[in-house]
Design an enzyme around this catalytic site. Structure first.
Site, PDB file in Angstrom:
ATOM      1  N   ASP A  61       0.590  -1.780   0.260  1.00  0.00           N
ATOM      2  CA  ASP A  61      -0.278  -0.431  -0.217  1.00  0.00           C
ATOM      3  C   ASP A  61       0.352   1.207   0.235  1.00  0.00           C
ATOM      4  OD1 ASP A  61       0.841  -0.240   3.155  1.00  0.00           O
ATOM      5  OD2 ASP A  61      -0.942  -1.105   3.152  1.00  0.00           O
ATOM      6  N   ASP A 111      -7.978  -2.426  14.624  1.00  0.00           N
ATOM      7  CA  ASP A 111      -9.249  -3.283  14.356  1.00  0.00           C
ATOM      8  C   ASP A 111      -9.145  -3.864  12.834  1.00  0.00           C
ATOM      9  OD1 ASP A 111      -8.393  -1.820  11.222  1.00  0.00           O
ATOM     10  OD2 ASP A 111      -9.613  -0.063  10.662  1.00  0.00           O
ATOM     11  N   HIS A 152      -7.847  -4.539  10.255  1.00  0.00           N
ATOM     12  CA  HIS A 152      -6.927  -4.143   8.922  1.00  0.00           C
ATOM     13  C   HIS A 152      -5.749  -4.923   8.731  1.00  0.00           C
ATOM     14  CE1 HIS A 152      -5.042  -0.523   9.656  1.00  0.00           C
ATOM     15  NE2 HIS A 152      -4.071  -1.115   9.598  1.00  0.00           N
ATOM     16  N   GLU A 186      -9.759  -1.611   5.127  1.00  0.00           N
ATOM     17  CA  GLU A 186     -11.080  -1.384   6.315  1.00  0.00           C
ATOM     18  C   GLU A 186     -11.688  -1.804   6.676  1.00  0.00           C
ATOM     19  OE1 GLU A 186      -9.074   0.317   8.691  1.00  0.00           O
ATOM     20  OE2 GLU A 186      -8.301   1.964   7.857  1.00  0.00           O
TER      21      GLU A 186
END
Ligand code: F6R
Length: 240
Positions: free
Chosen positions: A66, A134, A136, A141
């Site tokens: 990313d 979270d 991810h 996400e």
């Protein structure tokens, strides 16, 4: 999914040995790489092994997961910069064989061809992942479709807060990114995920004991045929 619980230094050493064995077996391996704090120990071990002549990266290709939209590769918080400084600059790798998504200029046409480029290179042999608090993986996400390929993504508020530690001020953290998708990641032949510290304990519990759902992006890994989760005691503390 296999789980290995050890101290952080040992996790990093073990994962680096996986990479070294992969490259020794196939010198032109295609590696999937991550940024963030989690893989830093692995990269330090790889640099050491390369300097000692145990492994050569001269025929290796890499694809990173990313990049932040809006940051040029010379920006100290860009993932291209991170990879150069923490890994590529210290290896005998050819820079043209290292692929990091673009965050500026014509980044759209670059990311739209990314999965094809990976396939043309023969597919990722070994992929390293970190995990967000979270759940991810890469910048996928909660709510990201399981069949996603490389795409543009909005960062979750919790990710912006987590990543703000690396910026002068939270307002400087980009809110958008380009990221390999969940399907892109699942295409890797072998996956290793590293998570350390109590901040990751809930995400690891949801990965190891939760249901497979798009609300918990990492849960897609349950279906991968060769995925190992490397955790320290703290990250594993809610999973026993
Ligand atoms: C980075 C990436 C992210 C990180 C995750 C954990 O390329 O893909 O998913 O792996 O945000 O970051 P750290 O390791 O800094 O806790």
């Amino acid at each position: 999914m296999k789980v290995i619980v050890k101290e952080e230094a040992e996790l990093s050493r073990l994962i680096a040995e996986e990479f070294i064995a992969q490259i020794q077996k196939k010198p032109n391996s295609v590696l999937g790489l991550a940024t963030g704090t989690s893989p830093l120990g692995v990269y330090a071990n790889l640099v050491k092994a390369n300097k000692e002549g145990r492994v050569s990266f001269k025929d290796v290709k890499t694809f990173n997961l990313d990049e932040y939209i809006g940051l040029d590769g010379t920006h100290p918080q860009s993932y291209r910069y991170f990879m150069n400084v923490n890994l590529f600059d210290h290896l005998d790798i050819k820079k043209e064989n290292t692929h990091v998504l673009k965050g500026v200029g014509d980044y759209v046409s670059y990311y739209k061809q990314y999965d094809e480029e990976i396939a043309k290179a023969g597919g990722i042999d070994l992929q390293i992942l970190g995990i967000g608090s979270d759940g991810h993986i890469a910048f996928n996400e909660p709510g990201t479709p399981f069949d996603s390929l490389t795409h543009e993504a909005e960062l979750a508020e919790s990710t912006i807060v987590d990543n703000s530690r690396l910026f002068n001020d939270i307002s400087e953290v980009p809110t958008r990114a380009v990221t390999m998708g969940l399907k892109s990641i699942m295409n890797a032949k072998k996956i290793v995920l590293i998570a350390t510290g109590v901040n990751k304990a809930k995400a690891i519990k949801n990965l190891l004991h939760g249901n497979k759902t798009e609300d918990n992006p990492c849960s897609i890994l349950i279906d991968h045929p060769d995925c190992t989760i490397y955790v320290d005691k703290e990250a594993y503390s809610l999973s026993k």
